[in-house]
Structure formats: C-alpha cells, structure tokens
Motif scaffolding. Structure first.
Motif, short mmCIF file in Angstrom:
data_model
loop_
_atom_site.label_atom_id
_atom_site.label_comp_id
_atom_site.label_asym_id
_atom_site.label_seq_id
_atom_site.Cartn_x
_atom_site.Cartn_y
_atom_site.Cartn_z
N TYR A 135 0.92 -1.24 -0.04
CA TYR A 135 0.30 0.04 0.15
C TYR A 135 0.56 1.25 0.19
O TYR A 135 1.82 1.19 1.03
CB TYR A 135 -0.73 -0.12 1.03
CG TYR A 135 -1.43 0.98 1.41
CD1 TYR A 135 -2.62 1.64 0.80
CD2 TYR A 135 -0.69 2.51 2.55
CE1 TYR A 135 -3.48 3.08 0.75
CE2 TYR A 135 -1.64 3.69 2.74
CZ TYR A 135 -2.83 3.84 1.36
OH TYR A 135 -2.85 5.08 1.98
N VAL A 161 -2.72 -2.68 -2.45
CA VAL A 161 -3.86 -2.93 -2.79
C VAL A 161 -4.23 -1.02 -2.33
O VAL A 161 -3.27 -0.60 -2.28
CB VAL A 161 -4.13 -3.27 -1.17
CG1 VAL A 161 -4.33 -4.85 -1.27
CG2 VAL A 161 -3.26 -2.87 0.40
N GLN A 166 -6.78 -3.02 4.07
CA GLN A 166 -6.80 -4.02 3.36
C GLN A 166 -5.68 -4.76 3.18
O GLN A 166 -5.89 -6.10 3.44
CB GLN A 166 -7.09 -4.19 1.85
CG GLN A 166 -8.46 -2.88 1.20
CD GLN A 166 -8.76 -3.50 -0.20
OE1 GLN A 166 -7.25 -2.33 -0.57
NE2 GLN A 166 -10.05 -3.90 -0.78
N ALA A 169 -6.45 -7.72 5.25
CA ALA A 169 -6.91 -8.52 5.03
C ALA A 169 -5.18 -9.97 4.31
O ALA A 169 -5.81 -10.65 3.99
CB ALA A 169 -8.18 -8.63 3.50
N ASN A 262 -8.04 -11.62 10.68
CA ASN A 262 -8.13 -9.90 10.19
C ASN A 262 -8.06 -9.34 11.62
O ASN A 262 -7.92 -8.34 11.11
CB ASN A 262 -9.30 -9.71 9.16
CG ASN A 262 -9.24 -8.50 8.36
OD1 ASN A 262 -8.88 -8.22 7.86
ND2 ASN A 262 -9.98 -7.70 9.14
#
Length: 274
Positions: A135, A161, A166, A169, A262
C-alpha cells in the motif's frame, strides 16, 4: 530495475536478508545496499557479499534513496526517533515491512509528509516464493511505486491494495496463510500414518502433493475450484474425502478463521500505534 537507487535496510533480520539476497541474485549491485544492525558482527556474511554495513542507522539513511524499515514493530518508534533528522534531510522513499504499524503513524514519527509504502510479505519469501501486499500513501510517486514493487518482487509476487485497511485482509490470506497449509500438511501426515504409511512416506507424499497442487493451480488457466472438480470423479475416492470436508464445514471454518486473523491484525495495529 531500470534505476539502481541506494537502499538502506534498517534491521537485517531474516526477511531483510531474504530481500537483499533476492535483489543480489537478480543482479542488483551489492554496493548499492546498506544494512544495519546494533552489532555489526551479525552482518559479516552480508559484508562479504559487498553490502555496506553499519551499526549507525542515521549513517545508512543519509546515503539512501530508499529506506526499508525491517525491525520489529515494538522498536520501530525508537528507530524512527533515531533517524528522523536524516529522513527529513534525505527525503527517501520509506518502505515498511513492520507488521501492524499504520503509515500515518510512521509518517508522524518521521516528521510528516513522507513517501511511505507499507508491505506485508510472508515467510515463503525466505525461499523467494513469497507473496506480498503493498500500500502506498499519497506522497509516493509512480516511480517510487515501481521501485517498491520491484524490491518486493525479488522474493516472490508483489500486489497492490487500494486501501491500507486491506493489508489486514492480506495478513489473513497470505501473511498468516503459510501456517494454515502447514497445519493441513500436519493433519494429512498424521492421517496417512494412521492408514499404515510410515512417517517418512506420509511426509514426502504430503509435501510433494502440496507442491504439485500449488504449481498446477498457479500455472492453470482455470480457478482452483474447477481444478478440484476435474479431479473429483462422481462416486470416486476423491469425492468421498471432499464430501467429508464440506459436510464438516471446512469452507465456513476457513471463513471464520481468516476473519479472526483479520480482526486481530486490526487490534494489533491499534495497540502498536499508541
């Protein structure tokens, strides 16, 4: 990589060494890489390869175009406090592989307005078959995105992402994922032994089957579900096993397990960022 910026790895643990090794194996010049550790004796093998080594983090940052933060999350703040002046002077791209620490927190610790890429690699990176989620914050340029991607591609695949959240995840799917497969391997080995196989035979068959299935899935033009259907003949032996997995709730269990992973990743980010 088209350009060869100077890299500084702050912390030279297993993951950093894996990335450095992958880069060098792919032709990246070792003399363009710095690695730091409090005790330089731990860096002897890297120095032999031509990597510049130091016990002074600020010295390495002062020479770097890209700084890879590869220390434990619990000490990242103290490391950032140490290098903040050098970072503000040099303005390097910051690549953090420290799990759980959000980019706004890192940016705050490093003096604000820093180009930061957070990534979540996994342990197969140690054998250059890793999967990393990345990211980038708004300060990262297109060129810097490419540089970060190519660094992580040295140890496997690197996928972007759109939202930093995210990465939780990503942690659930690939970051922690190897452990799920190890558990499945353990279970299959034990089941094979109960069916009369020796531990050695059960182990070798299980590991080679896992390797083969992964290779088939990664090279196939159809999804894993279709591959499963193709090897599951009606009223055959495979169908009996698959029915037991499904009737036992395996798909729902996987969903529950990944959600728990998560959620814990979200909790850890809050705890570590305080």
């Amino acid at each position: 990589m088209n350009k060869q910026p100077t890299l500084a790895f702050i912390g030279a643990g297993n993951m950093a060494r894996a990335i450095i090794g992958g880069l060098i194996d792919n032709g990246y010049p070792a003399e363009q890489i710095w690695a730091t550790e409090p005790t330089t004796a731990k860096l002897t093998d890297l120095a032999i390869q031509g990597v510049k080594t130091s016990d002074n983090n600020s010295e390495a940052v002062a020479s770097a175009d890209i700084v890879v933060l590869s220390v434990k999350p619990q000490i990242l703040k103290s490391v950032c406090d140490e290098i903040v002046d050098a970072v503000q002077t040099q303005q390097p791209l910051i690549v953090s592989i420290a799990a759980g620490i959000m980019s706004p927190t890192i940016d705050h610790w490093l003096g604000t307005s820093n180009a930061i890429v957070r990534c979540m690699p996994n342990t197969p990176a140690l054998v250059q078959t890793g999967a990393s989620g990345l990211y980038a914050n708004t300060f990262v340029s297109d060129e810097q995105r490419q540089q970060a991607e190519e660094i992580l591609a040295a140890i496997g695949i690197a996928l972007w992402v759109d939202e930093e959240s995210q990465l939780d995840a990503v942690t659930a799917v690939s970051g922690s994922g190897p452990a799920y497969y190890f558990l499945m391997m353990e279970s299959m080995i034990e089941a094979g032994k109960k069916l009369g196989l020796s531990e050695e035979v059960a182990t070798q068959l299980t590991l080679q089957t896992a390797l083969g299935a992964a290779k088939m899935a990664s090279s196939s033009d159809v999804d894993p579900g279709e591959l499963r259907r193709r090897v599951t003949s009606p009223n055959g032996t495979t169908e009996q096993a698959i029915k037991r997995f499904i009737d036992g709730g395996l798909p729902e269990l996987v969903d529950t397990a990944l959600k728990a992973c998560n959620d814990r990743s979200v909790e850890l980010a809050k705890e570590l960022g305080q």
